[in-house]
Motif scaffolding. Structure first.
Motif, PDB file in Angstrom:
ATOM      1  N   VAL A  52     -33.870  -3.804 -16.883  1.00 32.89           N
ATOM      2  CA  VAL A  52     -32.582  -3.505 -17.511  1.00 32.89           C
ATOM      3  C   VAL A  52     -32.780  -2.779 -18.839  1.00 32.89           C
ATOM      4  CG1 VAL A  52     -30.542  -4.536 -18.577  1.00 32.89           C
ATOM      5  CG2 VAL A  52     -31.368  -5.408 -16.401  1.00 32.89           C
ATOM      6  N   LEU A  53     -33.677  -3.307 -19.659  1.00 42.16           N
ATOM      7  CA  LEU A  53     -33.873  -2.711 -20.982  1.00 42.16           C
ATOM      8  C   LEU A  53     -34.412  -1.281 -20.875  1.00 42.16           C
ATOM      9  CD1 LEU A  53     -35.356  -5.732 -22.975  1.00 42.16           C
ATOM     10  CD2 LEU A  53     -33.083  -4.732 -23.207  1.00 42.16           C
ATOM     11  N   ASN A  54     -35.272  -1.067 -19.885  1.00 42.54           N
ATOM     12  CA  ASN A  54     -35.850   0.271 -19.758  1.00 42.54           C
ATOM     13  C   ASN A  54     -34.898   1.251 -19.111  1.00 42.54           C
ATOM     14  OD1 ASN A  54     -38.255  -0.522 -20.874  1.00 42.54           O
ATOM     15  ND2 ASN A  54     -39.152  -1.093 -18.898  1.00 42.54           N
ATOM     16  N   GLY A  55     -34.090   0.732 -18.170  1.00 44.04           N
ATOM     17  CA  GLY A  55     -33.293   1.648 -17.362  1.00 44.04           C
ATOM     18  C   GLY A  55     -31.915   1.977 -17.897  1.00 44.04           C
ATOM     19  N   CYS A  56     -31.274   1.015 -18.517  1.00 49.80           N
ATOM     20  CA  CYS A  56     -29.870   1.231 -18.906  1.00 49.80           C
ATOM     21  C   CYS A  56     -29.809   1.824 -20.295  1.00 49.80           C
ATOM     22  CB  CYS A  56     -29.100  -0.091 -18.852  1.00 49.80           C
ATOM     23  SG  CYS A  56     -29.101  -0.818 -17.205  1.00 49.80           S
ATOM     24  N   LYS A  57     -29.738   3.137 -20.308  1.00 50.14           N
ATOM     25  CA  LYS A  57     -29.834   3.833 -21.586  1.00 50.14           C
ATOM     26  C   LYS A  57     -28.623   3.611 -22.482  1.00 50.14           C
ATOM     27  CE  LYS A  57     -33.739   5.711 -20.500  1.00 50.14           C
ATOM     28  NZ  LYS A  57     -34.906   4.896 -20.867  1.00 50.14           N
ATOM     29  N   LYS A  58     -27.504   3.282 -21.850  1.00 48.56           N
ATOM     30  CA  LYS A  58     -26.299   3.159 -22.667  1.00 48.56           C
ATOM     31  C   LYS A  58     -25.943   1.714 -22.973  1.00 48.56           C
ATOM     32  CE  LYS A  58     -24.305   7.511 -21.757  1.00 48.56           C
ATOM     33  NZ  LYS A  58     -23.114   8.270 -21.365  1.00 48.56           N
ATOM     34  N   MET A  59     -26.874   0.823 -22.703  1.00 46.76           N
ATOM     35  CA  MET A  59     -26.580  -0.590 -22.911  1.00 46.76           C
ATOM     36  C   MET A  59     -26.203  -0.862 -24.359  1.00 46.76           C
ATOM     37  SD  MET A  59     -26.345  -3.501 -21.440  1.00 46.76           S
ATOM     38  CE  MET A  59     -27.137  -3.135 -19.890  1.00 46.76           C
ATOM     39  N   ARG A  60     -25.098  -1.594 -24.567  1.00 45.73           N
ATOM     40  CA  ARG A  60     -24.708  -1.968 -25.921  1.00 45.73           C
ATOM     41  C   ARG A  60     -24.749  -3.472 -26.128  1.00 45.73           C
ATOM     42  NH1 ARG A  60     -19.862  -1.278 -27.637  1.00 45.73           N
ATOM     43  NH2 ARG A  60     -18.878  -0.982 -25.634  1.00 45.73           N
TER      44      ARG A  60
END
Lengths: 575, 247
Positions: free
Chosen positions: A471-479
């Protein structure tokens, strides 16, 4: 370099209201930064501890509207102690000192006191709008100050707050000269309401568009209120218990017919369902219906009501509607965009709940559906795959299977493939909550496909750190990432420290993260506040000797430009 | 002083987690969000780790996921299901009022058209209420108690005694007193248990049937007996009646 004078540019900027866009504008060049900051009217602060009032005032000296959010989302479920923080008082004090021309204040999950409300009401002559969502710490005395002192008040909107109701006369504190109300929502108040004062207030508020009553407002009062305010657009019915043959009921029916502008209906906190038919004449105008607090409305009365609501765009309902009821929704409400189905029976198994069948029916029948919150007892991968195919436009998808770790009830497999199908198909997905039995595989899918994902809620899921890392590596727009009861630990937490600068916050509770892991993170990232919330004896953690390996109960970290906050309670430890 | 230090350690209004019990008589173990320090024994945060046979690790441990262990009910986990506390309280209170009304109507033998048919919800014979605040005279910090987790007065009184007076052996409770049976209900100790009802009146706890009590109680207060004057008279009358009843 500007081809136009500053005033022209500023005028162009006036058309840009989204704070995200304005943030982007201010990055274009120094000149635009300067013009933008002096002309920003509405400021949004998603985490009240990421910045402080002084810095706010320095950057945006001319703003009129402030939105502040305090506690993390999981505070809604009692996972954050009351005294954790999120006090609005220092903000109001600073704004008052700075002579800000404040007109609007919107707070979510903050601690608001009567003192704060009093200060607010006295400090800003043009104050127009107060919106409090999921706040606490104040009483109806504070509301009385707002009513009495804010001469131009247009909006008082109280949503799901914990308010100590002193049963005072706050409604009569609105002066007779107050005629500017547009929105009045006090549905969350538990105490008695001065009906005379309320009716007079509504009668002298010709601009009133939104009125949401609490359960203390009985049916005959409702009829009178609606007669005073036929222009009403958004109505929250309080108590709706009555005798269908009574005169007051007939008056109500007549009043309802006159409310041709009514578009949104909610409340029915105490209701006799067979009287819902009074609303049938205006149902085709409704775009929003919230019956999620109406525990007594179900069965045939509910179905009949919904069958009249052909233009519904938003529906909030209890799961007593059942799969059959959802079929009716699917065939009636073709304009439906947002659906929320809440559980109504919290103990044991209710007579009716909803299952994957209801969800599939909705997805098949409502082509415009883009937001869903669905509490259910069971789900299957097959159903989720169909839903994904039917509704590739989901922006928000929140599925809560009530029993943690429950697998696909037909195949006993984890629900990885089902959720995987959702994230693969829904390319605009911004918010996701997962539940049921899930392995690292689902997070692999999320990391791979959920490119627009901004908020992810995880509970009782995953196997190893790989899950969280995906998740941390893939989801570039994670807020915002919030995780509970999942086996993610230090390795995932520390893998990419700089990632947290791109996010608003991370919550991890009952995971595998250790104290030494958190300490290392705090060392590497001084621009983060790493909070350990430990309601156990703090000293025990240090004296243990195994300090490093001790698992942390609750960790909340967030980026900030102002360092450690000053109002930390004793059970919170900022590393 | 040690007492003050321990009191100072974040012992402001601790909130018990949303533990929903399937039946009465199982207090505190279910859903307490703050468990250590001065409260020690009362309970602690239950997490997936408390259910070793069911939990996210199971997937890694065994290849099969086919229901190898008994399913854990969602009502035993703190903060789960993820429903806002305001909504949660509203719903349980609704069920309580409805059940109480059903009982009333059954007693009166009144047939209300089809309303009684509509209200088909079974509530497992129990009435559900939410968390309510408890304050004690002389103690700055209030608590919250889950009425849902109790089914009779002695049970509730025991929980409150434990909350305010009893802690781990050897440690000191909120009030700084060591363990001693308190007898909040019979007026023989320094304190009595009172409650504020929906009309705003303060009453002695124990005077009305339990079901009626939990539908009308708004909050609790552990009051000094000396202050409970107006209430004490009725209380003694009740004691007389009880003493006169046949065993």
């Amino acid at each position: 370099m500007n081809y136009f004078p500053d005033e022209v540019i500023e005028h162009v900027f006036d058309f840009v209201t989204s704070h995200k866009d304005r943030n982007t504008i201010s990055l274009v060049c120094k000149s635009w930064y300067k013009i933008e900051r002096f002309s920003r009217q509405q400021v949004f602060i998603g985490n009240c501890y990421a910045i402080n009032p002084e810095r706010l005032l320095r950057r945006f000296p001319c703003f009129k509207s402030l939105t502040l959010k305090g506690k993390p989302h999981f505070a809604d479920f009692n996972l954050v102690p009351h005294e954790w923080g999120g006090f609005v008082q220092p903000w109001i004090e600073a704004l008052a000192r700075g002579r800000v021309g404040l007109e609007e204040l919107r707070l979510k999950r903050m601690v608001v006191t009567d003192e704060s409300l009093e200060l607010l009401s006295r400090s800003f002559a043009s104050f127009k709008s107060l919106v409090l969502v999921s706040c606490e710490g104040f009483t109806t005395d504070g509301l009385a100050s707002i009513a009495a002192n804010c001469r131009h008040l247009q909006e008082l909107d109280l949503q799901e707050n914990e308010i100590d109701d002193h049963r005072g006369q706050w409604l009569s504190c609105f002066p007779d000269t107050c005629t500017t109300l547009v929105t009045l929502n006090f549905a969350c108040l538990e105490g008695e309401t001065n009906l005379v004062a309320l009716e007079r207030l509504v009668a002298r508020s010709p601009n009133l568009k939104s009125l949401k009553l609490n359960r203390a407002v009985p049916l005959d009062a409702l009829a009178r209120l609606m007669l005073c305010a036929p222009q009403i657009v958004d109505l929250g019915v309080g108590s709706y218990e009555n005798d269908p043959d009574s005169e007051s009921y007939l008056k109500l029916k007549a009043a309802i017919k006159k409310c041709t502008s009514l578009r949104s209906l909610s409340g029915f906190l105490e209701a006799a369902p067979h009287c819902l038919s009074a609303f049938h004449p205006i149902c085709h105008n409704l775009t929003s219906l919230n019956l999620s607090y109406a525990a007594e409305i179900h069965g045939s009365h509910l179905i009949k009501l919904i069958q009249h609501c052909k233009n519904l765009q938003r529906l909030w309902i209890l799961d007593s509607i059942g799969d059959n009821g959802l079929e009716v929704v699917a065939s009636t409400c073709k304009e439906l965009q947002e659906l929320r189905v809440f559980p109504c029976d919290l103990v044991g198994v209710g007579d009716t709940t909803v299952t994957e069948e209801g969800l599939v029916a909705i997805s098949a029948g409502c082509p415009k559906l883009h937001s869903i919150l669905y509490f259910c007892n069971q789900m299957t991968n097959a159903a989720l795959i169909i839903v994904a195919k039917n509704c590739p436009n989901f922006i928000r998808f929140r599925l809560c299977i009530l029993e943690p770790n429950k697998p696909d009830h037909e195949t006993s497999q984890p629900l990885d493939e089902g959720f995987g199908a959702i994230v693969k198909a829904c390319k605009s997905l911004r918010r996701l909550s997962v539940s049921g039995l899930l392995t690292d595989q689902v997070f692999y899918y999320i990391g791979m496909y959920a490119n627009q994902l901004e908020m992810l809620s995880i509970a009782f899921a995953g196997d190893t750190d790989k899950g969280m890392l995906s998740v941390l590596n893939g989801c570039k727009k994670m807020r915002k990432l919030e995780i509970r009861d999942s086996p993610f630990g230090d390795k995932a937490l520390l893998a990419d420290v700089n990632k947290y600068e791109t996010m608003r916050s991370l919550w991890m509770s009952s995971c595998e993260v250790t104290l030494s892991g958190c300490k290392r993170l705090a060392q590497k990232a001084p621009w983060l506040n790493v909070e350990i919330i430990n309601e156990n004896d703090n000293n025990r953690m240090e004296q243990n000797g195994h300090e490093g390996r001790q698992k942390v109960d609750k960790m909340y970290l967030y980026r900030t430009v102002v360092g450690t906050r000053m109002d930390v309670p004793p059970f919170v430890w900022i590393l | 002083m040690i007492t003050e230090l321990e009191m100072g350690k974040g012992e402001s209004e601790l909130e018990l987690g949303l533990g929903l019990s399937l039946g009465g008589g199982t207090p505190a173990k279910i859903g307490k969000s703050g468990g250590g320090g001065a409260w020690g024994e009362r309970g602690r945060l239950l997490t997936a780790k408390d259910f070793p046979s069911v939990g996210s690790k199971r997937a890694a441990d065994s290849g099969s996921h086919a229901g190898a262990s008994p399913p854990r009910s969602s009502s035993q986990v703190v903060g789960w299901p993820p429903i806002g506390s305001h909504r949660m309280n509203s719903l349980v209170n609704n069920q309580a009022t409805r059940s109480a009304r059903e009982e009333e109507e059954a007693g009166k033998k009144k047939v209300k058209d089809d309303e009684s048919k509509d209200v088909t919800k079974k509530v497992n014979g129990k009435v559900q209420v939410g968390f309510i605040k408890v304050n004690m005279d002389g103690v700055a910090i209030g608590r919250k108690v889950d009425l849902n987790a109790h089914s009779y007065y002695e049970n509730l009184a025991q929980t409150l005694e434990d909350m305010f007076f009893r802690t781990n052996p050897g440690t000191i409770g909120l009030t700084g007193q060591f363990t001693k049976p308190l007898r909040l209900l019979d007026g023989s100790s320094e304190f009595v248990l009172t409650y504020e009802d929906k009309e705003g009146d303060w009453m002695l706890v124990g005077d009305v049937p339990w079901r009626m009590f939990i539908t009308s109680v708004k909050r609790l207060r552990v009051m000094k007996t000396s202050e409970a004057n107006g209430l004490a008279v009725r209380h003694q009358e009740r004691n007389e009646r009880h003493r006169n009843q046949p065993v």
